[in-house]
Design an enzyme around this catalytic site. Structure first.
Site, PDB file in Angstrom:
ATOM      1  N   ASP A  53      12.959  -3.851   1.454  1.00 18.46           N
ATOM      2  CA  ASP A  53      13.918  -4.509   2.194  1.00 18.46           C
ATOM      3  C   ASP A  53      14.140  -5.544   1.166  1.00 18.46           C
ATOM      4  OD1 ASP A  53      13.341  -2.954   3.595  1.00 18.46           O
ATOM      5  OD2 ASP A  53      11.445  -3.853   4.265  1.00 18.46           O
ATOM      6  N   TYR A 111       3.058   1.209  -3.744  1.00 20.85           N
ATOM      7  CA  TYR A 111       2.938  -0.347  -3.342  1.00 20.85           C
ATOM      8  C   TYR A 111       2.385  -1.409  -3.647  1.00 20.85           C
ATOM      9  CZ  TYR A 111       8.396   1.017  -1.446  1.00 20.85           C
ATOM     10  OH  TYR A 111       9.387   0.996  -1.240  1.00 20.85           O
TER      11      TYR A 111
END
Length: 246
Positions: A53, A111
């Site tokens: 993002d 992540y």
């Protein structure tokens, strides 16, 4: 056409995410494609392993690109790093098998979300750590995270459109929450992730850490399939794509 595999790291703060967009050329994918298109003289499209993002970073994003060129992998890497902004770097470039696809061949992603709770954030890490005023209960968050490991429908913990027709079932293989000096690290490993899924998952755990939710409320949130039942979407600067697994 030769297929090349790229490993890319970037500071995502000033970019509109990884994926090329029609209304802006300020994306990681777009910057790399522009350079390769000028180099080859033909339109180039690269395939990234994940679509980070806006504002999210990557330590080892993986992409592949098929181009017509006489240049070696090392020459391509050097050319990209010469023309890319300093906050994007190609750390490796190698010729890949013709059928290699960075996204379709990926087995999983790792992540990491970094958060400083209630203390003074490290000045030198402030752009990559989310500052949080309230001290968090790591033990409660770990108990909540245990409910999220495994294969579940994560629609409630994503920002996918209600009309999204594809499966929202994903598998998380590991969630580790570690308190370190001046910060907490959330490491999430899974086979795939939905739009905003990691940031919403972490936001839900943070609300557990604040005492706003019970650790054993996670199954009910997942079963609801309702985004409104899950926690906040955490700010992007604390999130980094660490590795892509093959």
């Amino acid at each position: 056409m030769t297929n090349f595999r790229l490993t890319i790291e970037y500071d995502g703060r000033r970019y509109s995410g990884w994926q090329r967009q029609g209304n802006t050329d300020n994306t990681i994918q777009g910057k790399i494609e522009q350079i390769l298109s000028r180099m080859t003289g033909h339109a180039v499209e690269i395939n990234g392993a994940g679509r980070t993002d806006a504002g999210v970073h990557a330590r080892a994003q993986v992409a592949n690109v098929k181009i017509r060129t006489d240049k070696t992998a090392q020459e391509i890497q050097e050319l990209l790093n010469h023309y890319l902004p300093q906050d994007i770097a190609v750390t490796a470039c190698e010729q890949a098998p013709e059928r290699f696809h960075a996204r379709l061949n990926a087995k999983g992603k790792h992540y990491r979300y970094r958060l400083c709770d209630g203390g003074v954030p490290d000045v030198f890490a402030r752009n990559y750590v989310c500052a949080w005023e309230q001290h968090l209960d790591v033990d409660a968050m770990q108990r909540a995270a245990a409910h999220l490991v495994g294969t579940h429908d994560f629609r409630a913990m994503s920002s996918v459109n209600k009309r999204f027709k594809k499966s929202t079932v994903r598998t998380i293989t590991q969630i580790t929450i570690t308190r370190k000096p001046r910060e907490i690290c959330f490491d999430v490993i899974g086979t795939g992730f939905l739009y905003n899924m990691v940031r919403i998952l972490i936001g839900t755990l943070v609300e557990v850490g604040e005492g706003k939710r019970a650790p054993d409320s996670m199954p009910a949130i997942l079963d609801s399939l309702d985004r409104q039942q899950a926690g906040m979407t955490m700010p992007p600067q604390g999130l980094t794509l660490e590795t892509v697994l093959y």
